[in-house]
Design an enzyme around this catalytic site. Structure first.
Site, PDB file in Angstrom:
ATOM      1  CG  ASN A   1     105.092  30.557  46.866  1.00 26.69           C
ATOM      2  OD1 ASN A   1     104.029  30.102  46.764  1.00 26.69           O
ATOM      3  ND2 ASN A   1     106.393  31.766  46.655  1.00 26.69           N
TER       4      ASN A   1
ATOM      5  CD  GLU B   1     103.783  34.502  46.078  1.00 28.74           C
ATOM      6  OE1 GLU B   1     102.651  34.721  45.763  1.00 28.74           O
ATOM      7  OE2 GLU B   1     104.053  33.194  46.179  1.00 28.74           O
TER       8      GLU B   1
ATOM      9  CG  ASP C   1      99.967  29.810  46.277  1.00 29.22           C
ATOM     10  OD1 ASP C   1      99.074  30.179  45.844  1.00 29.22           O
ATOM     11  OD2 ASP C   1     100.894  30.001  46.166  1.00 29.22           O
TER      12      ASP C   1
ATOM     13  CD  GLU D   1     101.480  32.280  49.180  1.00 29.41           C
ATOM     14  OE1 GLU D   1     102.084  31.863  47.190  1.00 29.41           O
ATOM     15  OE2 GLU D   1     101.369  33.337  49.126  1.00 29.41           O
TER      16      GLU D   1
ATOM     17  CD  GLU E   1      98.410  33.395  43.029  1.00 30.47           C
ATOM     18  OE1 GLU E   1      99.178  33.215  43.388  1.00 30.47           O
ATOM     19  OE2 GLU E   1      98.447  32.136  42.555  1.00 30.47           O
TER      20      GLU E   1
HETATM   21  P1  C2E Z   1     102.712  31.498  43.358  1.00 25.67           P
HETATM   22  O1  C2E Z   1     103.021  30.740  44.285  1.00 25.67           O
HETATM   23  O2  C2E Z   1     101.009  31.610  42.678  1.00 25.67           O
HETATM   24  O3  C2E Z   1     102.862  32.938  42.594  1.00 25.67           O
HETATM   25  C1  C2E Z   1     102.353  34.001  41.874  1.00 25.67           C
HETATM   26  C2  C2E Z   1     103.308  34.146  40.669  1.00 25.67           C
HETATM   27  O4  C2E Z   1     102.529  34.570  39.571  1.00 25.67           O
HETATM   28  C3  C2E Z   1     104.370  34.206  40.377  1.00 25.67           C
HETATM   29  O5  C2E Z   1     104.837  33.644  39.315  1.00 25.67           O
HETATM   30  C4  C2E Z   1     103.799  35.844  39.985  1.00 25.67           C
HETATM   31  O6  C2E Z   1     104.951  36.083  39.730  1.00 25.67           O
HETATM   32  C5  C2E Z   1     102.988  35.940  39.193  1.00 25.67           C
HETATM   33  N1  C2E Z   1     102.041  36.639  39.060  1.00 25.67           N
HETATM   34  C6  C2E Z   1     101.920  37.804  40.370  1.00 25.67           C
HETATM   35  N2  C2E Z   1     100.530  38.697  39.893  1.00 25.67           N
HETATM   36  C7  C2E Z   1     100.500  38.923  37.965  1.00 25.67           C
HETATM   37  C8  C2E Z   1      99.521  38.839  37.484  1.00 25.67           C
HETATM   38  O7  C2E Z   1      98.520  39.756  37.996  1.00 25.67           O
HETATM   39  N3  C2E Z   1      99.897  38.211  36.124  1.00 25.67           N
HETATM   40  C9  C2E Z   1     100.125  36.791  35.963  1.00 25.67           C
HETATM   41  N4  C2E Z   1     100.471  36.772  34.387  1.00 25.67           N
HETATM   42  N5  C2E Z   1     101.427  36.505  36.617  1.00 25.67           N
HETATM   43  C10 C2E Z   1     101.246  37.121  38.019  1.00 25.67           C
HETATM   44  P2  C2E Z   1     106.495  32.678  39.262  1.00 25.67           P
HETATM   45  O8  C2E Z   1     107.040  34.227  40.421  1.00 25.67           O
HETATM   46  O9  C2E Z   1     106.756  33.219  38.135  1.00 25.67           O
HETATM   47  O10 C2E Z   1     106.115  31.380  40.618  1.00 25.67           O
HETATM   48  C11 C2E Z   1     105.276  30.794  39.952  1.00 25.67           C
HETATM   49  C12 C2E Z   1     105.591  29.530  40.593  1.00 25.67           C
HETATM   50  O11 C2E Z   1     106.549  28.882  41.427  1.00 25.67           O
HETATM   51  C13 C2E Z   1     104.589  30.034  42.378  1.00 25.67           C
HETATM   52  O12 C2E Z   1     103.955  30.450  41.554  1.00 25.67           O
HETATM   53  C14 C2E Z   1     104.883  28.679  42.743  1.00 25.67           C
HETATM   54  O13 C2E Z   1     104.078  27.893  42.727  1.00 25.67           O
HETATM   55  C15 C2E Z   1     106.333  28.098  42.804  1.00 25.67           C
HETATM   56  N6  C2E Z   1     107.713  28.909  43.597  1.00 25.67           N
HETATM   57  C16 C2E Z   1     107.989  30.834  43.335  1.00 25.67           C
HETATM   58  N7  C2E Z   1     109.174  30.531  43.895  1.00 25.67           N
HETATM   59  C17 C2E Z   1     109.440  28.741  45.410  1.00 25.67           C
HETATM   60  C18 C2E Z   1     109.455  28.798  46.099  1.00 25.67           C
HETATM   61  O14 C2E Z   1     110.054  29.645  46.539  1.00 25.67           O
HETATM   62  N8  C2E Z   1     109.646  27.361  46.491  1.00 25.67           N
HETATM   63  C19 C2E Z   1     108.681  27.080  45.930  1.00 25.67           C
HETATM   64  N9  C2E Z   1     108.518  25.062  46.299  1.00 25.67           N
HETATM   65  N10 C2E Z   1     107.748  27.058  44.548  1.00 25.67           N
HETATM   66  C20 C2E Z   1     108.070  28.242  44.072  1.00 25.67           C
HETATM   67 MG    MG Z   2      99.813  30.784  43.550  1.00 24.77          MG
HETATM   68 MG    MG Z   3     102.174  31.028  46.115  1.00 23.76          MG
HETATM   69 MG    MG Z   4     101.186  29.849  40.756  1.00 27.68          MG
END
Ligand code: C2E
Ligand code: MG
Ligand code: MG
Ligand code: MG
Length: 274
Positions: A116, A59, A178, A148, A235
């Site tokens: 995403n 991802e 997602d 996603e 996830e």
């Molecule tokens: P998401 O798409 O549900 O991505 C999963 C989030 O959970 C990611 O946080 C990831 O680093 C985190 N994660 C993965 N495994 C674990 C785990 O085992 N434990 C915990 N506590 N966390 C875990 P991240 O990278 O901070 O991203 C947060 C959210 O921001 C994403 O949730 C997504 O909704 C959004 N996001 C990230 N990149 C993009 C993007 O390029 N565009 C858009 N529109 N939204 C994005």
């Molecule tokens: Mg997610």
């Molecule tokens: Mg995601």
């Molecule tokens: Mg999320």
């Protein structure tokens, strides 16, 4: 101290918990300036098969590196970008970076790369065509890209949603729902919209080892996803108990800190070769 500073500056999320979280509020001006400076990047988190343990893809997650080290996580700027009308430009910048820096190449091992999508991106009718062109520029097949979409990408206008999702499907992109379980999507939408994957929200997955309620919800969601013919991904898999539970219930893929944290492209490539 020098060693610690070097460690903190190093570009790995293995040590992310050591870093002071970046709590300063972000302004729209800063967002725009960073856009102009082409500052947004992506990190890559592995997804593995629950059955074989093998890497199936990554991802791509937005990151905003800071000059003084560290990264601002997406939770702190995506919604502001959405509110301020910058999200379409921001998404394109993140995607351009991700597609040009994918760990390994899309031709290797049939890996899939998840990106995403903001609900607002779905309103941009030029986006599916733009994305296809970007994939072609990078020699990536759309069938190896999974978009996603969060449940909240809602849903008040199912027809418009179907129409815009279809614009991606007919170009060969795959669609994933997602954060399933915490939003607004109905079961009808899950069944009728052209999704091929369901991602169980990490809220339920993180707590699998401690919460009986989470165990029941996850079991039901896996059953639902499987019976609709969807690829089911969990996830937030943080420990072995969760991983084993998911595997025993027939969950297809797992993603989480138990397997690996998000990493920059070269660390992710190195990880996948070891
Ligand atoms: P998401 O798409 O549900 O991505 C999963 C989030 O959970 C990611 O946080 C990831 O680093 C985190 N994660 C993965 N495994 C674990 C785990 O085992 N434990 C915990 N506590 N966390 C875990 P991240 O990278 O901070 O991203 C947060 C959210 O921001 C994403 O949730 C997504 O909704 C959004 N996001 C990230 N990149 C993009 C993007 O390029 N565009 C858009 N529109 N939204 C994005
Ligand atoms: Mg997610
Ligand atoms: Mg995601
Ligand atoms: Mg999320």
């Amino acid at each position: 101290r020098t060693e610690l500073l070097a460690l903190l500056a190093s570009d790995t999320e293995e040590i992310a918990p050591l870093r002071k979280p970046y709590m300063q509020p972000v302004s729209v001006d800063q967002l725009r300036q960073a856009l102009n400076n082409n500052a947004y990047e992506a990190h890559f988190q592995p997804k593995t098969s629950c059955f074989t343990g093998k890497l199936v893809g990554f991802e791509c997650l937005a990151r905003w590196p800071q000059k003084e080290g560290g990264m601002i996580p997406p939770d702190q700027f995506i919604s502001l970008a959405e509110q301020s009308g910058l999200i379409n430009e921001l998404t394109r910048q993140i995607y351009r970076y991700a597609l040009a820096n994918l760990p390994l190449t899309a031709r290797d091992q049939n890996l899939k790369y998840a990106l995403n999508l903001s609900p607002l991106n779905l309103l941009d009718q030029t986006f599916p065509r733009w994305l296809l062109t970007e994939c072609q520029k990078n020699d990536i097949s759309p069938s190896s890209i999974i978009l996603e979409v969060t449940e909240t990408a809602s849903m008040d206008n199912p027809l418009a949603l179907l129409e815009s999702l279809t614009q991606f499907r007919i170009r060969g992109f795959q669609l994933s729902i997602d954060d399933f379980g915490v939003g607004y999507s109905s079961l009808v939408q899950l069944a009728r919209l052209p999704f091929s994957e369901l991602k169980i929200d990490q809220m339920f997955v993180k707590t699998l080892s401690t919460s009986e309620e989470s165990q029941k919800i996850v079991a039901a969601v896996i059953g639902l996803g499987k019976s609709l013919g969807l690829n089911v991904v969990a996830e937030g898999v943080e420990d072995e108990i969760a991983f084993n539970y998911l595997r025993d219930l027939g969950c297809d893929e797992a993603q989480g800190y138990f397997i690996a944290r998000p990493m920059d492209s070269s660390a992710a490539s190195a990880w996948s070769k070891k």
